[in-house]
Scaffold this motif. Structure first.
Motif, mmCIF file in Angstrom:
data_model
loop_
_atom_site.group_PDB
_atom_site.id
_atom_site.type_symbol
_atom_site.label_atom_id
_atom_site.label_comp_id
_atom_site.label_asym_id
_atom_site.label_seq_id
_atom_site.Cartn_x
_atom_site.Cartn_y
_atom_site.Cartn_z
ATOM 1 N N MET A 1 0.807 -1.218 0.000
ATOM 2 C CA MET A 1 0.000 0.000 0.000
ATOM 3 C C MET A 1 0.844 1.274 0.000
ATOM 4 S SD MET A 1 -3.163 -0.453 -0.255
ATOM 5 C CE MET A 1 -4.523 0.292 0.566
ATOM 6 N N ALA A 2 2.020 1.212 0.576
ATOM 7 C CA ALA A 2 2.855 2.414 0.665
ATOM 8 C C ALA A 2 3.223 2.957 -0.709
ATOM 9 C CB ALA A 2 4.106 2.118 1.472
ATOM 10 N N VAL A 3 3.441 2.081 -1.675
ATOM 11 C CA VAL A 3 3.823 2.528 -3.018
ATOM 12 C C VAL A 3 2.698 3.364 -3.621
ATOM 13 C CG1 VAL A 3 4.421 1.787 -5.358
ATOM 14 C CG2 VAL A 3 5.341 0.563 -3.403
ATOM 15 N N GLN A 4 1.461 2.953 -3.428
ATOM 16 C CA GLN A 4 0.340 3.684 -4.007
ATOM 17 C C GLN A 4 0.268 5.119 -3.473
ATOM 18 O OE1 GLN A 4 0.151 0.657 -2.645
ATOM 19 N NE2 GLN A 4 -1.023 -0.704 -3.951
ATOM 20 N N TYR A 5 0.364 5.257 -2.164
ATOM 21 C CA TYR A 5 0.215 6.589 -1.577
ATOM 22 C C TYR A 5 1.453 7.450 -1.786
ATOM 23 C CZ TYR A 5 -4.127 4.747 0.033
ATOM 24 O OH TYR A 5 -5.378 4.200 0.054
ATOM 25 N N LEU A 6 2.607 6.824 -1.883
ATOM 26 C CA LEU A 6 3.824 7.567 -2.219
ATOM 27 C C LEU A 6 3.717 8.083 -3.652
ATOM 28 C CD1 LEU A 6 6.640 8.497 -1.398
ATOM 29 C CD2 LEU A 6 7.497 6.240 -2.064
ATOM 30 N N ALA A 7 3.249 7.249 -4.558
ATOM 31 C CA ALA A 7 3.065 7.671 -5.957
ATOM 32 C C ALA A 7 2.030 8.795 -6.055
ATOM 33 C CB ALA A 7 2.648 6.478 -6.814
ATOM 34 N N LEU A 8 0.951 8.684 -5.292
ATOM 35 C CA LEU A 8 -0.081 9.723 -5.307
ATOM 36 C C LEU A 8 0.455 11.040 -4.751
ATOM 37 C CD1 LEU A 8 -3.004 10.537 -5.900
ATOM 38 C CD2 LEU A 8 -3.605 9.678 -3.612
ATOM 39 N N ALA A 9 1.193 10.989 -3.654
ATOM 40 C CA ALA A 9 1.796 12.206 -3.087
ATOM 41 C C ALA A 9 2.759 12.833 -4.095
ATOM 42 C CB ALA A 9 2.520 11.871 -1.791
ATOM 43 N N THR A 10 3.519 12.002 -4.780
ATOM 44 C CA THR A 10 4.447 12.490 -5.800
ATOM 45 C C THR A 10 3.687 13.211 -6.906
ATOM 46 O OG1 THR A 10 5.963 10.669 -5.316
ATOM 47 C CG2 THR A 10 6.264 11.801 -7.418
ATOM 48 N N LEU A 11 2.595 12.628 -7.355
ATOM 49 C CA LEU A 11 1.784 13.232 -8.411
ATOM 50 C C LEU A 11 1.232 14.590 -7.979
ATOM 51 C CD1 LEU A 11 0.520 12.704 -11.249
ATOM 52 C CD2 LEU A 11 -1.460 11.784 -10.026
ATOM 53 N N GLY A 63 11.754 15.850 -6.622
ATOM 54 C CA GLY A 63 12.846 14.948 -6.976
ATOM 55 C C GLY A 63 13.006 13.821 -5.967
ATOM 56 N N LEU A 64 12.972 14.169 -4.701
ATOM 57 C CA LEU A 64 13.082 13.145 -3.648
ATOM 58 C C LEU A 64 11.910 12.173 -3.686
ATOM 59 C CD1 LEU A 64 14.385 15.312 -0.673
ATOM 60 C CD2 LEU A 64 15.671 13.606 -1.995
ATOM 61 N N LEU A 65 10.720 12.685 -3.923
ATOM 62 C CA LEU A 65 9.534 11.822 -3.985
ATOM 63 C C LEU A 65 9.573 10.897 -5.200
ATOM 64 C CD1 LEU A 65 6.751 14.323 -2.883
ATOM 65 C CD2 LEU A 65 7.422 12.224 -1.686
ATOM 66 N N VAL A 66 10.007 11.409 -6.344
ATOM 67 C CA VAL A 66 10.090 10.583 -7.555
ATOM 68 C C VAL A 66 11.091 9.452 -7.341
ATOM 69 C CG1 VAL A 66 10.850 10.566 -9.982
ATOM 70 C CG2 VAL A 66 9.307 12.356 -9.177
ATOM 71 N N ILE A 67 12.252 9.783 -6.800
ATOM 72 C CA ILE A 67 13.271 8.763 -6.553
ATOM 73 C C ILE A 67 12.785 7.762 -5.499
ATOM 74 C CG2 ILE A 67 15.602 8.394 -5.631
ATOM 75 C CD1 ILE A 67 16.308 11.151 -6.987
ATOM 76 N N SER A 68 12.121 8.247 -4.460
ATOM 77 C CA SER A 68 11.580 7.354 -3.426
ATOM 78 C C SER A 68 10.522 6.415 -3.987
ATOM 79 C CB SER A 68 10.971 8.175 -2.279
ATOM 80 O OG SER A 68 11.953 8.962 -1.667
ATOM 81 N N ALA A 72 10.766 2.407 -3.935
ATOM 82 C CA ALA A 72 9.674 1.619 -3.345
ATOM 83 C C ALA A 72 9.105 0.631 -4.351
ATOM 84 C CB ALA A 72 8.576 2.549 -2.828
ATOM 85 N N SER A 73 8.979 1.050 -5.605
ATOM 86 C CA SER A 73 8.430 0.136 -6.612
ATOM 87 C C SER A 73 9.404 -0.991 -6.926
ATOM 88 C CB SER A 73 8.039 0.882 -7.887
ATOM 89 O OG SER A 73 9.177 1.269 -8.613
ATOM 90 N N LEU A 74 10.697 -0.700 -6.870
ATOM 91 C CA LEU A 74 11.694 -1.730 -7.160
ATOM 92 C C LEU A 74 11.803 -2.769 -6.044
ATOM 93 C CD1 LEU A 74 14.534 0.424 -8.790
ATOM 94 C CD2 LEU A 74 12.904 -1.105 -9.948
#
Length: 147
Positions: A1-11, A63-68, A72-74
């Motif tokens: 679940m963390a990947v989804q919300y990290l991706a959403l925050a990044t967006l 930048g930090l969010l995109v890299i994070s 996380a996805s990897l």
């Protein structure tokens, strides 16, 4: 679940960055802070540099969010190849954007570089959007309803 919300925050942060960048460009404020990466007066600028400082701070956060998100996805075993590819492309694009942003300031808003910066920003947004959509799709697939 963390990947989804990290991706959403990044967006969301990336969209905010693009909104602020569009305002700076339209208002002719692109060189209000003529040095890169910091404005005159160091980390906390005076009022005259505030909007450009906000743009740069938001860019660093993005930048930090995109890299994070890519990391996380990897490392997430449920992430499929689509998420790994789009988040990795986004990471390459965000590094390119930061480099171009510095060049745009150094060249005093060279028109071609500004256009490339804006174009790559759109491509970056597309990759982050796809990463977010793929991440939320995975959560639907991996959670099986109990009958």
């Amino acid at each position: 679940m963390a990947v989804q919300y990290l991706a959403l925050a990044t967006l969301i942060v990336l969209y905010s960055l693009m909104f602020i960048g569009g305002y700076i460009s339209a208002a002719g404020l692109g060189l209000t802070c003529p040095e890169w990466p910091l404005c005159p007066n160091g980390v906390m600028p005076s009022e005259e540099y505030l909007i450009e400082w906000i743009h740069r701070t938001t860019a660093a956060t993005t930048g930090l969010l995109v890299i994070s998100t890519m990391i996380a996805s990897l490392i997430n075993k449920n992430s499929n190849l689509k998420i790994k590819i789009t988040s990795s492309l986004a990471t390459g694009l965000v590094i390119t954007q930061i480099t171009l942003g510095a060049l745009v300031i150094d060249t005093k808003l060279h028109a071609v570089l500004v256009a490339i910066h804006l174009g790559i920003g759109i491509w970056l947004f597309a990759m982050v959007l796809l990463t977010t959509l793929f991440a939320f799709r995975i959560s639907r697939i991996t959670v099986k309803p109990t009958a």
